[in-house]
Write an enzyme that holds these catalytic residues in place. Structure first.
Site, PDB file in Angstrom:
ATOM      1  N   LYS A   1       0.871  -1.173   0.000  1.00  0.00           N
ATOM      2  CA  LYS A   1       0.000   0.000   0.000  1.00  0.00           C
ATOM      3  C   LYS A   1       0.905   1.218   0.000  1.00  0.00           C
ATOM      4  O   LYS A   1       1.974   1.225   0.624  1.00  0.00           O
ATOM      5  CB  LYS A   1      -0.880  -0.026   1.256  1.00  0.00           C
TER       6      LYS A   1
ATOM      7  N   SER B   1       0.951   5.799  -0.461  1.00  0.00           N
ATOM      8  CA  SER B   1       0.292   7.065  -0.746  1.00  0.00           C
ATOM      9  C   SER B   1       0.534   7.420  -2.210  1.00  0.00           C
ATOM     10  O   SER B   1       1.635   7.216  -2.730  1.00  0.00           O
ATOM     11  CB  SER B   1       0.858   8.183   0.134  1.00  0.00           C
TER      12      SER B   1
ATOM     13  N   THR C   1      -0.483  11.522   0.603  1.00  0.00           N
ATOM     14  CA  THR C   1      -1.375  12.276  -0.280  1.00  0.00           C
ATOM     15  C   THR C   1      -1.990  13.446   0.468  1.00  0.00           C
ATOM     16  O   THR C   1      -2.296  14.480  -0.136  1.00  0.00           O
ATOM     17  CB  THR C   1      -2.462  11.351  -0.847  1.00  0.00           C
ATOM     18  N   ALA C   2      -2.170  13.293   1.776  1.00  0.00           N
ATOM     19  CA  ALA C   2      -2.691  14.396   2.583  1.00  0.00           C
ATOM     20  C   ALA C   2      -1.815  15.634   2.436  1.00  0.00           C
ATOM     21  O   ALA C   2      -2.315  16.750   2.243  1.00  0.00           O
ATOM     22  CB  ALA C   2      -2.770  13.963   4.051  1.00  0.00           C
TER      23      ALA C   2
ATOM     24  N   HIS D   1      -7.681   8.691   7.962  1.00  0.00           N
ATOM     25  CA  HIS D   1      -8.112   7.430   8.577  1.00  0.00           C
ATOM     26  C   HIS D   1      -9.207   7.650   9.623  1.00  0.00           C
ATOM     27  O   HIS D   1     -10.098   8.473   9.447  1.00  0.00           O
ATOM     28  CB  HIS D   1      -6.914   6.695   9.174  1.00  0.00           C
TER      29      HIS D   1
END
Length: 277
Positions: free
Chosen positions: A57, A59, A111-112, A150
């Protein structure tokens, strides 16, 4: 003898739900087996930057820096609507008022953070910390604001915090596209056939979880930061959707638009290789 592939994902309920069957042998990956490694998203980003994970996983911000080494899979990721990062503070503010203020982020390659930088300029005074520590840092006044992801999306109000900006909603207004949060990558040197098989195995792992929704629950609870059952259910409902089964044309368009904008701002380097394996 089966080849062993490292598989990295976060302890968040959406990931443990998706990968439970693959990690526990309920579905198989032909000629290989996976060994899971659960880490927070920024740790996964950094491990991938060092090339230490076969499947992981990631970003989408991190993928922008890793396209020469990793290919994107079409299944297993987090992309959707109404699910983007939130900027929160102790009192109502505007994004303009946060320029040059201290903002906590869950990692520079998340990505935030990329969405924060794309939103406008002037957000360079950043405090990097694990995502689950941001709410307390904001509530205790150690930072002026925080970008939360999250489970924190469901619990920030209980800390007395207010939303300044929904970066996902901003993205949707600006582009008309869903927000790409995190995808699943495979090392390009695994080869096209193994990459295709891994993509299919992850899709089948998700299908197994939907068909047997109670079976992964103990695994999910063992790793979740927020153990309350309603929060876990809300988390899965928000982050596991049709884009998790397959990105589709709309999901792919969203990712390409994110990279186009980020390249235009010099936030990620260009890459001539195909996005997918």
């Amino acid at each position: 003898m089966s080849r062993i592939l490292s598989l990295g994902y976060s302890p968040c309920p959406n990931d443990t739900f998706i990968f439970y069957a693959l990690a526990h042998g309920r579905v198989n990956l032909p000629g290989a087996r996976v060994e899971e490694r659960l880490e927070d998203v920024e740790t996964l980003n950094q491990l991938a930057c060092r090339g230490l994970l076969d499947l992981t996983k990631i970003s989408y911000h991190a993928l922008g820096h890793l396209r020469d080494r990793y290919a994107l899979l079409r299944s297993g990721g987090a992309l959707g609507r109404g699910c983007g990062p939130l900027v929160v503070a102790r009192s109502p503010l505007t994004m303009a008022e946060l320029r040059d203020k201290t903002i906590a982020i869950p990692g520079r390659l998340t990505t935030a953070n990329l969405l924060l930088q794309l939103h406008d300029q002037g957000y360079q005074n950043l405090a990097v910390m694990p995502f689950d520590l941001i709410l307390d840092a904001v509530a205790q006044g150690r930072v002026d604001a925080g970008v939360i992801i999250h489970e924190s999306r469901f619990t920030y109000a209980a800390k007395g915090l207010v939303a300044v900006e929904d970066l996902g909603a901003w993205w949707e207004r600006a582009t008309g596209l869903p927000i790409p949060l995190g995808g699943i990558l495979a090392r390009r040197d695994l080869g096209a056939e193994l990459i295709r098989q891994a993509d299919d195995a992850i899709r089948r792992s998700l299908a197994y979880a939907f068909a047997h929704p109670q079976e992964p629950r103990a695994y999910m609870r063992a790793h979740a930061q927020e153990l309350a059952e309603p929060v876990m259910e809300s988390h899965i409902a928000l982050y596991v959707n049709e884009f998790s089964r397959d990105l589709g044309d709309e999901g792919e368009a969203a990712i390409r638009e994110l990279f186009r904008r980020a390249e235009g701002r010099g936030l990620i380097p260009p890459c001539p290789l195909p996005l997918f394996g």
